[in-house]
Design an enzyme around this catalytic site. Sequence first.
Site, mmCIF file in Angstrom:
data_model
loop_
_atom_site.group_PDB
_atom_site.id
_atom_site.type_symbol
_atom_site.label_atom_id
_atom_site.label_comp_id
_atom_site.label_asym_id
_atom_site.label_seq_id
_atom_site.Cartn_x
_atom_site.Cartn_y
_atom_site.Cartn_z
ATOM 1 N N GLN A 197 0.858 -1.067 -0.045
ATOM 2 C CA GLN A 197 0.134 -0.048 -0.027
ATOM 3 C C GLN A 197 1.043 1.072 -0.048
ATOM 4 O O GLN A 197 1.641 1.354 0.887
ATOM 5 C CB GLN A 197 -0.878 -0.058 1.174
ATOM 6 C CG GLN A 197 -1.913 -1.281 1.415
ATOM 7 C CD GLN A 197 -3.105 -1.169 0.354
ATOM 8 O OE1 GLN A 197 -3.055 0.127 -0.357
ATOM 9 N NE2 GLN A 197 -3.976 -1.938 0.240
ATOM 10 N N TYR A 225 -7.106 -13.271 -1.540
ATOM 11 C CA TYR A 225 -6.251 -12.253 -2.044
ATOM 12 C C TYR A 225 -5.364 -11.482 -1.004
ATOM 13 O O TYR A 225 -5.457 -10.289 -0.774
ATOM 14 C CB TYR A 225 -6.902 -11.048 -2.789
ATOM 15 C CG TYR A 225 -7.950 -11.565 -3.784
ATOM 16 C CD1 TYR A 225 -7.970 -11.916 -4.962
ATOM 17 C CD2 TYR A 225 -9.388 -11.647 -3.294
ATOM 18 C CE1 TYR A 225 -9.142 -12.408 -5.829
ATOM 19 C CE2 TYR A 225 -10.444 -12.182 -3.986
ATOM 20 C CZ TYR A 225 -10.202 -12.593 -5.375
ATOM 21 O OH TYR A 225 -11.254 -12.967 -5.885
ATOM 22 N N ASN A 230 -0.777 -8.223 4.614
ATOM 23 C CA ASN A 230 -0.862 -6.653 5.321
ATOM 24 C C ASN A 230 -2.086 -6.537 6.482
ATOM 25 O O ASN A 230 -1.890 -6.057 7.489
ATOM 26 C CB ASN A 230 -1.105 -5.499 4.137
ATOM 27 C CG ASN A 230 -1.438 -4.342 4.539
ATOM 28 O OD1 ASN A 230 -0.612 -3.478 5.105
ATOM 29 N ND2 ASN A 230 -2.764 -3.729 4.522
ATOM 30 N N GLU A 246 -3.424 -16.630 -1.999
ATOM 31 C CA GLU A 246 -2.628 -15.459 -2.878
ATOM 32 C C GLU A 246 -2.282 -16.228 -3.974
ATOM 33 O O GLU A 246 -1.485 -17.212 -3.870
ATOM 34 C CB GLU A 246 -1.704 -14.817 -2.038
ATOM 35 C CG GLU A 246 -0.840 -13.676 -2.826
ATOM 36 C CD GLU A 246 -1.629 -12.808 -3.720
ATOM 37 O OE1 GLU A 246 -1.452 -12.712 -4.833
ATOM 38 O OE2 GLU A 246 -2.393 -12.137 -3.016
ATOM 39 N N ASP A 306 -9.931 -9.032 -0.414
ATOM 40 C CA ASP A 306 -9.387 -7.533 -0.981
ATOM 41 C C ASP A 306 -8.940 -7.759 -2.517
ATOM 42 O O ASP A 306 -7.706 -8.097 -2.655
ATOM 43 C CB ASP A 306 -7.992 -7.087 -0.202
ATOM 44 C CG ASP A 306 -7.550 -5.760 -0.726
ATOM 45 O OD1 ASP A 306 -8.006 -4.972 -1.438
ATOM 46 O OD2 ASP A 306 -6.399 -5.303 -0.257
ATOM 47 N N CYS A 331 -10.637 -1.573 -4.121
ATOM 48 C CA CYS A 331 -9.837 -0.509 -5.040
ATOM 49 C C CYS A 331 -10.521 0.122 -6.416
ATOM 50 O O CYS A 331 -9.913 0.669 -7.176
ATOM 51 C CB CYS A 331 -8.341 -0.988 -5.368
ATOM 52 S SG CYS A 331 -8.270 -2.424 -6.494
#
Length: 373
Positions: A197, A225, A230, A246, A306, A331
Amino acid sequence: MNCKYFGTCASCTLFDKTYEEQLNYKIQREKERFSNFTTMEFDIIKSSESNFRNRAEFRIWWEKDANGNEILSYAMNDFKKNILKIDSCEMVSPHIKELMPKLINQLESELELSYKLFAVEFLGSSTNDMLVTLIYHKKLEESWITKAKEIEQKLNIKIIGRSRKQKIVLTNDYINETLNIANQDFFFAYEENGFTQPNTKVNIQMIQWVLNNTRASTKDLCELYCGGGNFTIPLSTKFRKVLATEISKTSIKSALRNCKLNNIDTIGFIRMSAEEFVQGLNKVRVFNRLKDINLDDYEFDTIFMDPPRSGLDDTTRALAKDFPNIIYISCNPETLHRDLEELTKTHEIVRFALFDQFAFTNHIESGVILKRK
C-alpha cells in the site's frame, strides 16, 4: 497542494481543487453510486495533503547543457502525455523527497551509473529504510556493481539494478516496516517487486478500521487475495485460525516471512487463485498445494476479500454468500457495486468506509462490512 508542477503533472488529476474539495467530490460521487444499497453515513479516512507516498517511480530524462555536459532529470508525463521534467515531487514521503536530488547528483557524476539509465523506483518505509531500483537499457557489469555499492554507502540506501533478464541485488531486495496498530507493533518486510500500500498512514487507518469493526471470534477467518499479509497478520489477533490464499509467489514468500517476524503460527498460507480455492473447499478438485492442509479443521465465520480491480469472479462471489460475515476491501468502486448487487441478496451492509489512498486523483478505495440477514 503546494507543488510547482501542480496542474501540469498528470499524476494529480484533480489539480483544480483543494484537498477538501477533491475529497468531498469523491465522497459525494460514491454516495450517489451506492445509494441503491445504503444511505448510511460513510466512515471517511483522509490522506495527508502532501508527502504521503512511500512508493514512487520516475522516468529519467537526459539532455545536454550549453557546455555539452549531460544533465539528468526525473520526468513524468503531463496531461498531453508529453515528458515533463521535474526536480521534486510533493506527493512522495519526506525521505524520498530528500533523497531525490542527492541521488540524481550521484548518478550524474558517474557515467557507469547514468549511462542508459531509464527509470528509478523508490520504496521507503516509516522506519526510513529505503530501497532504490535503477532500471537500465544495457547489461550491468562488475564495474556497475562497484560504483553502485559506493552510492549505497554514501546515501545509506539499498540498491537493486535491473536490466533485461538481469536483477542485481547489492544488499537485499526488501525494506523493513513497522506499523503501530491499536498500540501494537506489527513488523513487515516489503519486497521490491511485491505489492504494498503506497500511503502508509491511510493503510494503518484502513487496518484499524477493519479491526474496529471485527468482533473477536472463537472461529476462523478465510482470506482471499491476501498479498503479503498486510491485513492478515493484524486480523489474526481476532480469530482462532486464519487460512489465506494468494496467487503471487512473491506475495506468499513475503507473507510467510512476515508471519515469522511477528511470531504468528495461527495463519496458513496457500498459493492458489481464489477460484481454485473455492474448488478445493467444495471438493470439486484435489490440489497438491492443499495436501498439508485439512480444510475440515477450519470452522469459518468470516471471509475477508481484497480483490484486484476486476473484483470477484462468479465462483468467489457465490462462496462469500456462504459466510455469516463478509469484509470487502475494494480498489474499484465500479466492480464493488457490481458485486454488492449479488452479495446484498443474502447480506446487509453494516459499515461502509472510503479510504483516500491517492489524494488529488479520481481514485478512492472502499471498505464494506456485511452480515447475513
